[in-house]
Design a protein around this motif. Sequence first.
Motif, mmCIF file in Angstrom:
data_model
loop_
_atom_site.group_PDB
_atom_site.id
_atom_site.type_symbol
_atom_site.label_atom_id
_atom_site.label_comp_id
_atom_site.label_asym_id
_atom_site.label_seq_id
_atom_site.Cartn_x
_atom_site.Cartn_y
_atom_site.Cartn_z
ATOM 1 N N THR A 83 0.804 -1.222 0.000
ATOM 2 C CA THR A 83 0.000 0.000 0.000
ATOM 3 C C THR A 83 0.835 1.270 0.000
ATOM 4 N N ALA A 84 2.171 1.140 0.035
ATOM 5 C CA ALA A 84 3.008 2.341 0.078
ATOM 6 C C ALA A 84 2.782 3.175 -1.179
ATOM 7 N N PRO A 85 2.765 4.507 -1.030
ATOM 8 C CA PRO A 85 2.544 5.368 -2.210
ATOM 9 C C PRO A 85 3.554 5.122 -3.328
ATOM 10 N N ALA A 86 4.782 4.733 -2.942
ATOM 11 C CA ALA A 86 5.842 4.554 -3.929
ATOM 12 C C ALA A 86 5.968 3.100 -4.387
ATOM 13 N N TRP A 87 4.955 2.273 -4.129
ATOM 14 C CA TRP A 87 5.041 0.842 -4.444
ATOM 15 C C TRP A 87 5.396 0.616 -5.918
ATOM 16 N N GLU A 88 4.640 1.210 -6.809
ATOM 17 C CA GLU A 88 4.913 1.019 -8.237
ATOM 18 C C GLU A 88 6.221 1.702 -8.644
ATOM 19 N N ASP A 89 6.481 2.889 -8.103
ATOM 20 C CA ASP A 89 7.722 3.592 -8.432
ATOM 21 C C ASP A 89 8.945 2.782 -8.020
ATOM 22 N N ASP A 90 8.886 2.127 -6.872
ATOM 23 C CA ASP A 90 10.016 1.312 -6.410
ATOM 24 C C ASP A 90 10.282 0.150 -7.363
ATOM 25 N N HIS A 91 9.227 -0.463 -7.857
ATOM 26 C CA HIS A 91 9.407 -1.558 -8.808
ATOM 27 C C HIS A 91 9.958 -1.036 -10.143
ATOM 28 N N GLU A 92 9.532 0.152 -10.512
ATOM 29 C CA GLU A 92 10.068 0.746 -11.736
ATOM 30 C C GLU A 92 11.565 0.995 -11.621
ATOM 31 N N GLU A 93 12.024 1.404 -10.438
ATOM 32 C CA GLU A 93 13.460 1.600 -10.227
ATOM 33 C C GLU A 93 14.208 0.282 -10.350
ATOM 34 N N VAL A 94 13.643 -0.794 -9.826
ATOM 35 C CA VAL A 94 14.257 -2.121 -9.972
ATOM 36 C C VAL A 94 14.359 -2.493 -11.449
ATOM 37 N N PHE A 95 13.304 -2.208 -12.198
ATOM 38 C CA PHE A 95 13.271 -2.533 -13.623
ATOM 39 C C PHE A 95 14.354 -1.774 -14.385
ATOM 40 N N LEU A 96 14.446 -0.478 -14.172
ATOM 41 C CA LEU A 96 15.435 0.324 -14.890
ATOM 42 C C LEU A 96 16.859 -0.071 -14.514
ATOM 43 N N ALA A 97 17.087 -0.345 -13.228
ATOM 44 C CA ALA A 97 18.428 -0.754 -12.797
ATOM 45 C C ALA A 97 18.810 -2.088 -13.430
ATOM 46 N N GLY A 98 17.856 -3.010 -13.511
ATOM 47 C CA GLY A 98 18.135 -4.297 -14.132
ATOM 48 C C GLY A 98 18.426 -4.167 -15.623
ATOM 49 N N LEU A 99 17.649 -3.329 -16.307
ATOM 50 C CA LEU A 99 17.920 -3.089 -17.730
ATOM 51 C C LEU A 99 19.316 -2.523 -17.932
ATOM 52 N N ASN A 100 19.702 -1.606 -17.064
ATOM 53 C CA ASN A 100 21.011 -0.979 -17.193
ATOM 54 C C ASN A 100 22.125 -2.001 -16.995
ATOM 55 N N ARG A 101 21.972 -2.874 -15.998
ATOM 56 C CA ARG A 101 22.978 -3.916 -15.777
ATOM 57 C C ARG A 101 23.063 -4.849 -16.989
ATOM 58 N N ALA A 102 21.911 -5.209 -17.541
ATOM 59 C CA ALA A 102 21.903 -6.106 -18.693
ATOM 60 C C ALA A 102 22.595 -5.468 -19.899
ATOM 61 N N MET A 103 22.341 -4.187 -20.134
ATOM 62 C CA MET A 103 22.954 -3.513 -21.273
ATOM 63 C C MET A 103 24.462 -3.346 -21.080
ATOM 64 N N ILE A 104 24.896 -3.105 -19.844
ATOM 65 C CA ILE A 104 26.335 -3.002 -19.571
ATOM 66 C C ILE A 104 27.020 -4.330 -19.861
ATOM 67 N N LEU A 105 26.404 -5.433 -19.419
ATOM 68 C CA LEU A 105 26.966 -6.758 -19.681
ATOM 69 C C LEU A 105 27.016 -7.053 -21.181
ATOM 70 N N ALA A 106 25.936 -6.717 -21.894
ATOM 71 C CA ALA A 106 25.892 -6.995 -23.328
ATOM 72 C C ALA A 106 26.957 -6.210 -24.080
ATOM 73 N N ARG A 107 27.165 -4.977 -23.670
ATOM 74 C CA ARG A 107 28.205 -4.177 -24.330
ATOM 75 C C ARG A 107 29.597 -4.716 -24.003
#
Length: 335
Positions: A83-107
């Motif tokens: 129920t936290a106000p930032a519930w969805e925002d926190d998951h979005e941060e996890v998503f973006l951080a994971g994408l960034n790690r994946a792209m760094i590895l691929a490069r």
Amino acid sequence: MGLAGIPKPPRLVRRVLPVVWPVGAAALTGLATPVIVAGAFASFVDKKARLFRVSVLGVGLMWVDVRMLMDCWRLQLGNPERTAPAWEDDHEEVFLAGLNRAMILARRWVGFEVRLDGRMHFGNEGAPLVAFARHAGPGDSIALAWLLGHTAGRMPKIVLAEALRWDPMVDTLLTQMRSYFVPSRTGAGDDRVAGVRSLARGLKDDDVLLLFPEGQNFSPDRRRRLIDRMREAGQELRARRAISLFNTLPPKTKGVVAVLDERPDADVMIVGHAGFGRLSTPREVWDAIPFTDRPFLVRTHTYAAGDVPDDAPEIEAWLDERWTEIDEWVTAYEQ
């Protein structure tokens, strides 16, 4: 059959997979270790070190996936009621951080690098954005989601196949981000557009809905089969249009019309990319590694909401014109 024909895992399996996946990842890492060692020795023969690069990247991406899943657990433990106000925002941060790690590895390991052909315009501030993108080559979905999230500063909202729920991280994280999982063709009575409409309806001003109108990755074989099916169905006009496209499949317009009908206030970004579209088989991808001389080149054009048609036949004709432009650009770039 493709992903569209694979049903989602049963409810019990979806509950068990997140628990067993980290253990399975550890076991797979152990099994992959001899392959990595063999790849290191094979690099004395294969100067491109493809086996070494791919095996290390595969293990790295697997643990990026596991880390994202564990980050979701951390958020759930910190807020069991969700129920936290930032519930969805926190998951979005996890998503973006994971994408960034994946792209760094691929490069780092296979030389996968995203470059822009010209400036990107991200639409009018305070207005939602929808992006209709070409679908071709390995990793294009991840690369475009990363580009929109990190460069456009907009959170990608994604339409993806329900079969991807077999990845417990995707099932857990993207569900919390209100992504839409398209039901498989085996699902009876499912309205495959209703979810797209719902996703479009819930777009916030700092979101971007990423949709691939072709519905599947381009390949010469798919293009030929699609043309044959059109002719067998008596759709000669569509078949002739498909023949004129050498690097793309004709866009399906049902989802596009639904999105624009639901959000006539949204600006529209057309996304083309070149460099990887002809890598449609595992052998072609393998031979191209590393991609150091093959950038993933992205070209975009953004249209204000008022410049986009609002009538279904006009939308279809407009989208066909945009796809012809993408096809011509890709052809000119890859000659």
